[in-house]
Design a protein around this motif. Sequence first.
Motif, PDB file in Angstrom:
ATOM      1  N   VAL A  38       0.843  -1.196   0.000  1.00  0.00           N
ATOM      2  CA  VAL A  38       0.000   0.000   0.000  1.00  0.00           C
ATOM      3  C   VAL A  38       0.882   1.251   0.000  1.00  0.00           C
ATOM      4  CG1 VAL A  38      -1.666   1.334   1.361  1.00  0.00           C
ATOM      5  CG2 VAL A  38      -2.048  -1.109   0.967  1.00  0.00           C
ATOM      6  N   PHE A  39       1.944   1.259   0.807  1.00  0.00           N
ATOM      7  CA  PHE A  39       2.853   2.406   0.776  1.00  0.00           C
ATOM      8  C   PHE A  39       3.519   2.545  -0.585  1.00  0.00           C
ATOM      9  CE2 PHE A  39       3.014   2.596   5.546  1.00  0.00           C
ATOM     10  CZ  PHE A  39       2.679   3.943   5.654  1.00  0.00           C
ATOM     11  N   ALA A  40       3.948   1.431  -1.186  1.00  0.00           N
ATOM     12  CA  ALA A  40       4.569   1.478  -2.513  1.00  0.00           C
ATOM     13  C   ALA A  40       3.578   2.000  -3.552  1.00  0.00           C
ATOM     14  CB  ALA A  40       5.083   0.100  -2.903  1.00  0.00           C
ATOM     15  N   LEU A  41       2.331   1.522  -3.495  1.00  0.00           N
ATOM     16  CA  LEU A  41       1.306   1.978  -4.436  1.00  0.00           C
ATOM     17  C   LEU A  41       0.974   3.445  -4.210  1.00  0.00           C
ATOM     18  CD1 LEU A  41      -0.676   1.388  -6.727  1.00  0.00           C
ATOM     19  CD2 LEU A  41      -2.299   0.563  -4.991  1.00  0.00           C
ATOM     20  N   TYR A  42       0.912   3.863  -2.957  1.00  0.00           N
ATOM     21  CA  TYR A  42       0.639   5.268  -2.647  1.00  0.00           C
ATOM     22  C   TYR A  42       1.713   6.162  -3.266  1.00  0.00           C
ATOM     23  CZ  TYR A  42       0.598   9.663  -0.157  1.00  0.00           C
ATOM     24  OH  TYR A  42       0.618  11.014   0.135  1.00  0.00           O
ATOM     25  N   LEU A  43       2.981   5.833  -3.035  1.00  0.00           N
ATOM     26  CA  LEU A  43       4.045   6.685  -3.542  1.00  0.00           C
ATOM     27  C   LEU A  43       4.077   6.690  -5.065  1.00  0.00           C
ATOM     28  CD1 LEU A  43       6.209   8.644  -2.790  1.00  0.00           C
ATOM     29  CD2 LEU A  43       7.806   6.736  -2.600  1.00  0.00           C
ATOM     30  N   LYS A  44       3.837   5.525  -5.685  1.00  0.00           N
ATOM     31  CA  LYS A  44       3.809   5.490  -7.147  1.00  0.00           C
ATOM     32  C   LYS A  44       2.633   6.313  -7.686  1.00  0.00           C
ATOM     33  CE  LYS A  44       4.784   1.751  -9.592  1.00  0.00           C
ATOM     34  NZ  LYS A  44       4.616   0.429 -10.272  1.00  0.00           N
ATOM     35  N   THR A  45       1.489   6.216  -7.038  1.00  0.00           N
ATOM     36  CA  THR A  45       0.319   6.991  -7.465  1.00  0.00           C
ATOM     37  C   THR A  45       0.619   8.481  -7.371  1.00  0.00           C
ATOM     38  OG1 THR A  45      -1.173   5.209  -6.793  1.00  0.00           O
ATOM     39  CG2 THR A  45      -2.147   7.403  -7.039  1.00  0.00           C
ATOM     40  N   LYS A  46       1.240   8.909  -6.274  1.00  0.00           N
ATOM     41  CA  LYS A  46       1.594  10.327  -6.117  1.00  0.00           C
ATOM     42  C   LYS A  46       2.681  10.726  -7.116  1.00  0.00           C
ATOM     43  CE  LYS A  46      -0.074  12.798  -3.705  1.00  0.00           C
ATOM     44  NZ  LYS A  46      -1.316  13.617  -3.815  1.00  0.00           N
ATOM     45  N   PHE A  48       3.134   9.533 -10.119  1.00  0.00           N
ATOM     46  CA  PHE A  48       2.470   9.724 -11.402  1.00  0.00           C
ATOM     47  C   PHE A  48       1.554  10.949 -11.371  1.00  0.00           C
ATOM     48  CE2 PHE A  48       2.852   4.954 -12.717  1.00  0.00           C
ATOM     49  CZ  PHE A  48       4.211   5.115 -12.915  1.00  0.00           C
ATOM     50  N   HIS A  49       0.914  11.211 -10.272  1.00  0.00           N
ATOM     51  CA  HIS A  49       0.095  12.419 -10.101  1.00  0.00           C
ATOM     52  C   HIS A  49       0.960  13.667 -10.315  1.00  0.00           C
ATOM     53  CE1 HIS A  49      -2.342  15.438  -7.947  1.00  0.00           C
ATOM     54  NE2 HIS A  49      -1.291  15.638  -7.176  1.00  0.00           N
ATOM     55  N   TRP A  50       2.137  13.687  -9.700  1.00  0.00           N
ATOM     56  CA  TRP A  50       3.024  14.849  -9.794  1.00  0.00           C
ATOM     57  C   TRP A  50       3.626  15.015 -11.177  1.00  0.00           C
ATOM     58  CZ3 TRP A  50       5.614  12.470  -4.987  1.00  0.00           C
ATOM     59  CH2 TRP A  50       4.898  12.806  -3.833  1.00  0.00           C
ATOM     60  N   HIS A  51       3.806  13.913 -11.902  1.00  0.00           N
ATOM     61  CA  HIS A  51       4.491  13.964 -13.190  1.00  0.00           C
ATOM     62  C   HIS A  51       3.564  13.726 -14.385  1.00  0.00           C
ATOM     63  CE1 HIS A  51       7.795  13.231 -10.301  1.00  0.00           C
ATOM     64  NE2 HIS A  51       8.344  14.174 -11.035  1.00  0.00           N
ATOM     65  N   MET A  52       2.273  13.816 -14.151  1.00  0.00           N
ATOM     66  CA  MET A  52       1.297  13.647 -15.236  1.00  0.00           C
ATOM     67  C   MET A  52       1.454  14.784 -16.241  1.00  0.00           C
ATOM     68  SD  MET A  52      -1.147  11.933 -16.600  1.00  0.00           S
ATOM     69  CE  MET A  52      -1.381  10.692 -15.342  1.00  0.00           C
ATOM     70  N   SER A  53       1.277  14.449 -17.512  1.00  0.00           N
ATOM     71  CA  SER A  53       1.279  15.476 -18.562  1.00  0.00           C
ATOM     72  C   SER A  53       0.412  14.988 -19.712  1.00  0.00           C
ATOM     73  CB  SER A  53       2.716  15.757 -19.043  1.00  0.00           C
ATOM     74  OG  SER A  53       3.239  14.617 -19.674  1.00  0.00           O
ATOM     75  N   LEU A  62      -6.298  14.887 -11.198  1.00  0.00           N
ATOM     76  CA  LEU A  62      -7.289  14.874 -10.119  1.00  0.00           C
ATOM     77  C   LEU A  62      -7.666  13.448  -9.712  1.00  0.00           C
ATOM     78  CD1 LEU A  62      -9.587  17.831 -11.252  1.00  0.00           C
ATOM     79  CD2 LEU A  62      -7.902  17.826  -9.386  1.00  0.00           C
ATOM     80  N   MET A  63      -7.810  12.555 -10.692  1.00  0.00           N
ATOM     81  CA  MET A  63      -8.148  11.172 -10.375  1.00  0.00           C
ATOM     82  C   MET A  63      -7.047  10.523  -9.530  1.00  0.00           C
ATOM     83  SD  MET A  63      -9.027   7.888 -12.831  1.00  0.00           S
ATOM     84  CE  MET A  63      -7.454   7.917 -13.670  1.00  0.00           C
ATOM     85  N   LEU A  64      -5.793  10.745  -9.908  1.00  0.00           N
ATOM     86  CA  LEU A  64      -4.693  10.141  -9.159  1.00  0.00           C
ATOM     87  C   LEU A  64      -4.551  10.762  -7.766  1.00  0.00           C
ATOM     88  CD1 LEU A  64      -1.979   9.554 -11.903  1.00  0.00           C
ATOM     89  CD2 LEU A  64      -3.782   8.016 -11.069  1.00  0.00           C
ATOM     90  N   ASP A  65      -4.869  12.028  -7.652  1.00  0.00           N
ATOM     91  CA  ASP A  65      -4.845  12.663  -6.325  1.00  0.00           C
ATOM     92  C   ASP A  65      -5.896  12.025  -5.425  1.00  0.00           C
ATOM     93  OD1 ASP A  65      -3.719  14.554  -4.546  1.00  0.00           O
ATOM     94  OD2 ASP A  65      -5.372  15.943  -4.924  1.00  0.00           O
ATOM     95  N   GLU A  66      -7.089  11.842  -5.964  1.00  0.00           N
ATOM     96  CA  GLU A  66      -8.168  11.195  -5.207  1.00  0.00           C
ATOM     97  C   GLU A  66      -7.793   9.754  -4.841  1.00  0.00           C
ATOM     98  OE1 GLU A  66     -12.211   9.426  -6.822  1.00  0.00           O
ATOM     99  OE2 GLU A  66     -12.373  11.616  -6.617  1.00  0.00           O
ATOM    100  N   GLN A  67      -7.234   9.025  -5.796  1.00  0.00           N
ATOM    101  CA  GLN A  67      -6.843   7.648  -5.515  1.00  0.00           C
ATOM    102  C   GLN A  67      -5.716   7.591  -4.492  1.00  0.00           C
ATOM    103  OE1 GLN A  67      -6.199   5.244  -9.012  1.00  0.00           O
ATOM    104  NE2 GLN A  67      -8.318   5.474  -9.684  1.00  0.00           N
ATOM    105  N   GLY A  68      -4.770   8.506  -4.582  1.00  0.00           N
ATOM    106  CA  GLY A  68      -3.684   8.552  -3.610  1.00  0.00           C
ATOM    107  C   GLY A  68      -4.205   8.781  -2.195  1.00  0.00           C
ATOM    108  N   ASP A  69      -5.159   9.691  -2.058  1.00  0.00           N
ATOM    109  CA  ASP A  69      -5.757   9.946  -0.743  1.00  0.00           C
ATOM    110  C   ASP A  69      -6.430   8.688  -0.198  1.00  0.00           C
ATOM    111  OD1 ASP A  69      -4.931  12.593  -0.867  1.00  0.00           O
ATOM    112  OD2 ASP A  69      -6.929  13.388  -1.349  1.00  0.00           O
ATOM    113  N   GLN A  70      -7.144   7.976  -1.056  1.00  0.00           N
ATOM    114  CA  GLN A  70      -7.827   6.753  -0.624  1.00  0.00           C
ATOM    115  C   GLN A  70      -6.828   5.680  -0.214  1.00  0.00           C
ATOM    116  OE1 GLN A  70      -9.840   4.056  -3.523  1.00  0.00           O
ATOM    117  NE2 GLN A  70     -11.692   4.652  -2.388  1.00  0.00           N
ATOM    118  N   ILE A  71      -5.769   5.548  -0.966  1.00  0.00           N
ATOM    119  CA  ILE A  71      -4.744   4.548  -0.658  1.00  0.00           C
ATOM    120  C   ILE A  71      -4.055   4.897   0.662  1.00  0.00           C
ATOM    121  CG2 ILE A  71      -2.528   3.579  -1.416  1.00  0.00           C
ATOM    122  CD1 ILE A  71      -3.653   4.058  -4.356  1.00  0.00           C
TER     123      ILE A  71
END
Length: 169
Positions: A38-46, A48-53, A62-71
């Motif tokens: 879960v920690f690994a998935l959280y950091l990867k989600t964030k 990708f959220h930070w580096h999305m283009s 926004l979707m990845l931010d929401e998913q990161g919060d849930q994770i």
Amino acid sequence: MTTAVQARQIAPLRTPTDLGADATRDIAAALNRVLADVFALYLKTKNFHWHMSGPHFRDYHLMLDEQGDQIFAMTDDIAERARKIGGTTLRSIGHIQRLQRIADNDAEFVTAQDMLAELAEDNRLLISELRAAHAVCEEHNDVATTSLIEVWIDEAERRAWFLYEATRR
């Protein structure tokens, strides 16, 4: 014969539980493996959220931010559940690294579609690991942990579904 005070001094973090030593050991181990993922998935989600283009930046960001919060919201519940049953939990980034099964992604650039596809696969891997932890909990009749895991499976299935749909052409 050991007194209650002596027992606490020998194992100061042992929380009393009716599950038994084998159950505590097995369930806490399963929860710690899930927590590392879960920690690994959280950091990867964030990451990708930070580096999305790209053209769908806002929606994906926004979707990845929401998913990161849930994770991230899962982490405390998982760790506290391990403690409630008398186990211990993760202590460091190194501990996470030794247990995680979800691979890191340190690439300099990942396309939006590849990010979403990788996260969908990682969520499916997490679902598989949650099901394995659920089986351990069922074996020891730990209904409280199985109940929590069922919610986390449902949440991960929803994340995987959204990520999959976002990658369809």
